[in-house]
Scaffold this motif. Structure first.
Motif, PDB file in Angstrom:
ATOM      1  N   GLN A  24       0.842  -1.193   0.000  1.00  0.00           N
ATOM      2  CA  GLN A  24       0.000   0.000   0.000  1.00  0.00           C
ATOM      3  C   GLN A  24       0.872   1.236   0.000  1.00  0.00           C
ATOM      4  OE1 GLN A  24      -3.044   0.025   3.004  1.00  0.00           O
ATOM      5  NE2 GLN A  24      -3.424   2.217   2.820  1.00  0.00           N
ATOM      6  N   GLN A  54       0.695   5.770  -0.239  1.00  0.00           N
ATOM      7  CA  GLN A  54      -0.148   6.966  -0.194  1.00  0.00           C
ATOM      8  C   GLN A  54       0.739   8.195  -0.141  1.00  0.00           C
ATOM      9  OE1 GLN A  54      -3.846   7.136   2.170  1.00  0.00           O
ATOM     10  NE2 GLN A  54      -3.028   8.985   3.108  1.00  0.00           N
ATOM     11  N   THR A  66      -4.433  14.159  -2.462  1.00  0.00           N
ATOM     12  CA  THR A  66      -4.109  12.885  -1.810  1.00  0.00           C
ATOM     13  C   THR A  66      -4.318  11.757  -2.806  1.00  0.00           C
ATOM     14  OG1 THR A  66      -4.885  13.752   0.325  1.00  0.00           O
ATOM     15  CG2 THR A  66      -4.593  11.381   0.151  1.00  0.00           C
ATOM     16  N   GLY A  87      -3.740   7.332  -3.128  1.00  0.00           N
ATOM     17  CA  GLY A  87      -3.336   6.087  -2.487  1.00  0.00           C
ATOM     18  C   GLY A  87      -3.684   4.875  -3.329  1.00  0.00           C
ATOM     19  N   ARG A 126      -7.738   5.729  -2.776  1.00  0.00           N
ATOM     20  CA  ARG A 126      -7.936   7.124  -2.361  1.00  0.00           C
ATOM     21  C   ARG A 126      -7.383   8.040  -3.452  1.00  0.00           C
ATOM     22  NH1 ARG A 126      -8.921   9.801   2.399  1.00  0.00           N
ATOM     23  NH2 ARG A 126      -8.914   7.807   3.503  1.00  0.00           N
ATOM     24  N   GLN A 181      -7.826   9.972   8.383  1.00  0.00           N
ATOM     25  CA  GLN A 181      -6.432   9.553   8.235  1.00  0.00           C
ATOM     26  C   GLN A 181      -5.548  10.346   9.188  1.00  0.00           C
ATOM     27  OE1 GLN A 181      -4.518  10.906   4.493  1.00  0.00           O
ATOM     28  NE2 GLN A 181      -6.517  11.774   3.977  1.00  0.00           N
TER      29      GLN A 181
END
Length: 250
Positions: free
Chosen positions: A42, A44, A67, A69, A82, A241
């Motif tokens: 993952q 981000q 942002t 992700g 995201r 977050q």
């Protein structure tokens, strides 16, 4: 997180402040990222740019955020989880007055909340208790006209929505130890004009520690609640977050 936010606000109000030197403008860039690897990859990234300027006639502020992700599913396929951006601006009149009118505008898009594009414009009044730019309390109330274009989900695109919202905002900023430590709490509640159960809520609470006059580290807790997100096909109405970012100030 409710008690933590309340305690955070009391801390902001209760500790003496130190005066900061004033200048007519300020700019701040912020960048952070996370990478997880192993059984479930993952990544981000988060970026932000904030501009502020003030003179005897007007005070303006603009805020840009992005942002992005990606996460790996159980079959090893990477998917976007995201992707959001926003651009917001405020223009205050009579900045040296405690009560002052203002106008605002905001554009945003959010993959996770199934918003292809949302924009609003509004006007209202602000009550400010100000010592300097880093030590102030803002209370604002305004009326917003808003339109939302929903993102297609499963081959179906929900109807676009136009409505009017109330907007109430509380922002508290305090600095300590010659501006080396800065606390910032910014919270906005925006219900639909005739339906207070239909609302948006945004909260950003951060602690910044200056490594130098130009560079700081920031820990932020951000949460957004959109009561219409599930109706547009999102999994949940709330997104939150915690970010650790590097801040560059000008």
């Amino acid at each position: 997180m409710g008690p933590a936010i309340v305690a955070f606000v009391f801390l902001l109000l209760g500790v003496p402040h130190l005066q900061a030197q004033e200048k007519p403008w300020s700019a701040e860039g912020e960048l952070g990222g996370t990478v997880f690897f192993g059984n479930r990859d993952q990544t981000q990234i988060a970026a932000r740019l904030q501009l502020e300027r003030s003179d005897s006639l007007f005070e303006s502020s603009s805020d840009f955020r992005f942002t992005y992700g990606e996460a790996e599913d159980s079959e090893g396929v990477k998917q976007v989880n995201r992707r959001s951006w926003s651009a917001a601006s405020n223009l205050d009149f009579r900045p040296e007055e405690r009560w002052r009118p203002f106008v605002s505008g905001r554009l945003e898009s959010a993959f996770e909340r199934r918003i292809a594009l949302r924009f609003n414009v509004g006007a209202g009044m602000r009550l400010e208790f100000q010592r300097d730019r880093l030590n102030r309390i803002d209370l604002a109330m305004s009326l917003l006209a808003e339109r939302t274009y929903a993102r297609e989900e499963g081959g179906v695109t929900p109807d676009d929505v136009s409505l009017v919202r109330w907007s109430s905002n509380v922002r508290i900023r305090r600095s300590y130890f010659e501006d080396r430590l800065t606390l910032d709490s910014d919270n906005a509640y925006q219900p639909v004009f005739d339906s207070f159960n239909n609302f948006n809520f945004r909260s950003r609470n951060s602690v910044s520690y200056g490594l130098s006059e130009a560079v700081a580290l920031r820990l932020s807790y951000l949460t957004e609640y959109d009561s219409g997100a599930k109706g547009r096909g999102a999994r949940t109405n709330q997104d939150g977050q915690v970010q650790m970012t590097v801040v560059v100030r000008f």
